[in-house]
Enzyme design. Sequence first.
Site, PDB file in Angstrom:
ATOM      1  N   LYS A 187       0.843  -1.184   0.000  1.00  0.00           N
ATOM      2  CA  LYS A 187       0.000   0.000   0.000  1.00  0.00           C
ATOM      3  C   LYS A 187       0.887   1.247   0.000  1.00  0.00           C
ATOM      4  O   LYS A 187       1.488   1.582   1.014  1.00  0.00           O
ATOM      5  CB  LYS A 187      -0.937   0.062   1.206  1.00  0.00           C
ATOM      6  CG  LYS A 187      -2.031   1.138   1.022  1.00  0.00           C
ATOM      7  CD  LYS A 187      -2.571   1.691   2.302  1.00  0.00           C
ATOM      8  CE  LYS A 187      -1.751   2.798   2.870  1.00  0.00           C
ATOM      9  NZ  LYS A 187      -1.770   4.057   2.062  1.00  0.00           N
ATOM     10  N   GLU A 263       9.951   1.456  10.552  1.00  0.00           N
ATOM     11  CA  GLU A 263      11.015   2.438  10.314  1.00  0.00           C
ATOM     12  C   GLU A 263      10.335   3.795  10.370  1.00  0.00           C
ATOM     13  O   GLU A 263       9.545   4.142   9.491  1.00  0.00           O
ATOM     14  CB  GLU A 263      11.687   2.203   8.964  1.00  0.00           C
ATOM     15  CG  GLU A 263      13.008   2.936   8.816  1.00  0.00           C
ATOM     16  CD  GLU A 263      12.856   4.299   8.167  1.00  0.00           C
ATOM     17  OE1 GLU A 263      12.871   5.304   8.926  1.00  0.00           O
ATOM     18  OE2 GLU A 263      12.723   4.370   6.949  1.00  0.00           O
ATOM     19  N   CYS A 298      13.515  10.966   6.534  1.00  0.00           N
ATOM     20  CA  CYS A 298      13.562  10.631   7.958  1.00  0.00           C
ATOM     21  C   CYS A 298      14.980  10.773   8.501  1.00  0.00           C
ATOM     22  O   CYS A 298      15.175  11.033   9.694  1.00  0.00           O
ATOM     23  CB  CYS A 298      13.035   9.227   8.188  1.00  0.00           C
ATOM     24  SG  CYS A 298      13.776   7.973   7.119  1.00  0.00           S
ATOM     25  N   GLU A 397      10.160  16.487  14.489  1.00  0.00           N
ATOM     26  CA  GLU A 397      10.501  16.206  13.096  1.00  0.00           C
ATOM     27  C   GLU A 397       9.701  17.133  12.188  1.00  0.00           C
ATOM     28  O   GLU A 397       8.467  17.113  12.208  1.00  0.00           O
ATOM     29  CB  GLU A 397      10.221  14.743  12.739  1.00  0.00           C
ATOM     30  CG  GLU A 397      10.666  14.388  11.332  1.00  0.00           C
ATOM     31  CD  GLU A 397      10.453  12.927  10.990  1.00  0.00           C
ATOM     32  OE1 GLU A 397      11.300  12.353  10.291  1.00  0.00           O
ATOM     33  OE2 GLU A 397       9.431  12.359  11.421  1.00  0.00           O
TER      34      GLU A 397
END
Length: 493
Positions: A187, A263, A298, A397
Site C-alpha cells: 500500500k 522504520e 527521515c 521532526e
Amino acid sequence: MTHEEWLDRAAAVRLPSAHHIDGADEPGGGAAFPVRSPRDGRVLIEVADAGEAEVALAVSAARRAFDSGPWPRMAPAERGRALVRLASLIEERREHLALLISLEMGKPITDAHDIELRAAITTFRWYGELAGKLTDEAPHVPADALALVTREPAGVVGAVVPWNFPLTLASWKVAPALAAGCTVVLKPSESSPLSALELGRLATRAGLPPGVLNVVAGDGPTAGRALGLHPGVDVLAFTGSTAVGRHFLRYSADSNLKRVWLELGGKSPNIILPDAPDLEAAAATAAWGIFFNQGEMCTAPSRLLVHRSVADRVTEAVVARARTLRVGDPLDPATEMGALVGEAHLERVRGHVEAGLAEGARLRTGGGRILAGSGGAYLEPTVFDRVDPGARLAREEIFGPVLSVLAFDDVEEAVRLANDTEYGLAAGLWTSDLGTAHRVARALKAGTVWVNCYEEGDLTVPFGGMRQSGNGRDKSAHALEKYTELKTTWIQL
C-alpha cells in the site's frame, strides 16, 4: 533530456489508475481519489480508492498465492531470477517511472532518475542475486541426533510505504520479502500511488505468479488500517511517522498479533568538530543533507551541532549555499530542490518556521513560500541558528528544508545534545581523530552513524533505527530476518 522534453513527456504520459491484484488491474468498487501534483497543484488523475473490500481481495489473492501457489515452493534461485527480470524491466522503464515520481511527489527529475530509480533497480537485482545463495544450519549436537535449523517464508506481508521515496522504500520492503518466498500486499501513500501501481504491473510482466505482488491505493485510516487489522496478514512492514507506527502496533494487538516492523521518524544530529578534515566539505554536506529531497527524509540532518569555535564559519557557508540553491519546477533537470509534497504539508512546515520565530531562534535565511503563482508547494531553503535545545525546532521532526544550528563547547556536550531526542535513526560526525570517531559513534544512540560523510551506504549494510525511530532493519541480508521464521527439526538417530 531537456526541460521542454520532460514537459512534453509529462503532457503525453499515461497514468495508472487501478489497483493491481492477483496479476491484473482491478478498478475496485467505484470510489476514487484525486492524485494532485505538488509542482503545480493540478489533478493528475483519479485513482481507485481501496476500502476494506479491496484490501480483503488483495490479501486473499496473496494468501492463495502463498498457501497453494508456486512462489514459496520455487527453488530460491528461480525466485531470484524473477526478481532480476523485474529489475531489468524497471531499468527499461526508468524514464517513465522517474517522471511518475517527479509528478506525484515533487522530487527533481534528475534525482528521481539518477538516485531513486538507481536504488530501486539495485535493490531488486541485489536480492534477486542473493536469493539462491542463502543456507540453512546444521548445528553440532550429540552424535545420536541430527538438528536442522531452516528459514521458512513468514507468509503474507503487508507493506505500507510513504511518499518521500515511493519506489526506493517500496523496494526495500518488497524485494527481500519476495526473495524469502513471501507474498506481498503493497500500500503506497495516497499522495504517491502511481509509481507503485506501475511496479505491480511490471512484476506481473516479469513473470511473478498472480497474487505474489498486489498493490492497492488508498489512505491510511481506511486501507492502511484494513491491512493492519486483517488476520490474513502475517507480517506488517511500515515506513512513516512514529504516530502512525503506534497505530500499526495497536492493529496487531487487536487482530492476530502479526509481527510489525517499523522504520519511523528522526531528528538526526550532524556533529562538526573543529578538527573536521575539511570544514568546507562538512558545511556543504550539511546543506546538501537538509535540502536534498526538499528535506523530506527521515534521516535528514536537521540538527546541525557545531563546535562554538567554528560555528560562525560553518553556519555562514551553509547559509550561502541555501541562498544559491536552485528551487523550481521538478521537471527541469537543473532544479536542485523541487516542491514539497502538497499544500497541507507546506503549511505544516511553515507552522514550524513560525514556531521557531516565536521561540526566539534567529532566522538566517528562507522561511517563506515562493513560486506561489505556479500553484505548486514551494518553500525557500531555511536556516535557523541560536536554537534552544528545548525548542520545537530542535525536537520535532519537521520533514522539510529547515535546518536548526546549535553550538556546543566540547565533545561531551555534543553527545548529550545529539542524544537529547526521542528518536534514534541516524547521526553524522566530522573529525580527524580516529579515537574520537570510535568513542562518539559508540555513544550516539542511532542506527547509523556516518563519519566524515552523510547519507552514504550500500545494500550490504543494514538500515533502521533505535528508540522511537523503530525496529528491525531494511537492506542487507539482515532484512530477510523480518520475512522468515526459524524452524528447528530435531531427529533422534
